[in-house]
Design a protein around this motif. Structure first.
Motif, PDB file in Angstrom:
ATOM      1  N   GLY A   1      -2.921  -7.819   1.564  1.00 49.06           N
ATOM      2  CA  GLY A   1      -2.543  -6.415   1.706  1.00 49.06           C
ATOM      3  C   GLY A   1      -1.436  -5.965   0.782  1.00 49.06           C
ATOM      4  O   GLY A   1      -0.883  -4.882   0.950  1.00 49.06           O
TER       5      GLY A   1
ATOM      6  N   GLU B   1       0.815  -1.213   0.000  1.00 49.38           N
ATOM      7  CA  GLU B   1       0.000   0.000   0.000  1.00 49.38           C
ATOM      8  C   GLU B   1       0.852   1.268   0.000  1.00 49.38           C
ATOM      9  O   GLU B   1       0.557   2.214  -0.726  1.00 49.38           O
TER      10      GLU B   1
ATOM     11  N   LYS C   1      -6.547   2.605  -1.761  1.00 51.62           N
ATOM     12  CA  LYS C   1      -7.290   1.484  -1.174  1.00 51.62           C
ATOM     13  C   LYS C   1      -8.137   0.763  -2.224  1.00 51.62           C
ATOM     14  O   LYS C   1      -8.218  -0.474  -2.218  1.00 51.62           O
TER      15      LYS C   1
END
Length: 109
Positions: free
Chosen positions: A96, A61, A84
């Motif tokens: 993730g 991320e 996101k």
């Protein structure tokens, strides 16, 4: 190897222009305009390797936020919402982070 060895500089510029405004980034549209959606699986793996800033084999991320800057230094960072959304769409195993296979599946679906 650089991204411009695999993608046309004019296509990259057009893709970046298309998403200049905050919250206007669409990964699918970016992949189409930049020419990434026309690349082979092996070419996409090479593009992924270039985009994987820390060479971990994944785009996490915190790296994804700077995705556009990997194409051009002065490009904007992705907003939290864009980051996101992109992560959720390409993170097929829910860990993730995005692996090269996740990008391939995302681009080709």
């Amino acid at each position: 190897m650089s991204l411009t060895d695999l993608l046309s500089p004019s296509d990259i510029a057009a893709a970046l222009r298309d998403c200049q405004a905050p919250d206007s980034f669409s990964p699918k549209k970016f992949f189409q305009i930049s020419g990434m959606s026309k690349k082979s699986s092996s070419q996409l793996k090479e593009i992924f390797r270039i985009l994987d800033n820390d060479q971990s084999g994944f785009i996490e991320e915190d790296e994804l936020k700077y995705f556009l800057q990997r194409f051009e230094c002065g490009a904007r960072v992705l907003t939290t919402s864009e980051t996101k959304t992109f992560l959720a769409a390409a993170d097929h195993d829910g860990d993730g982070k995005i692996g090269a296979e996740g990008i391939n599946l995302f681009i080709y679906t």
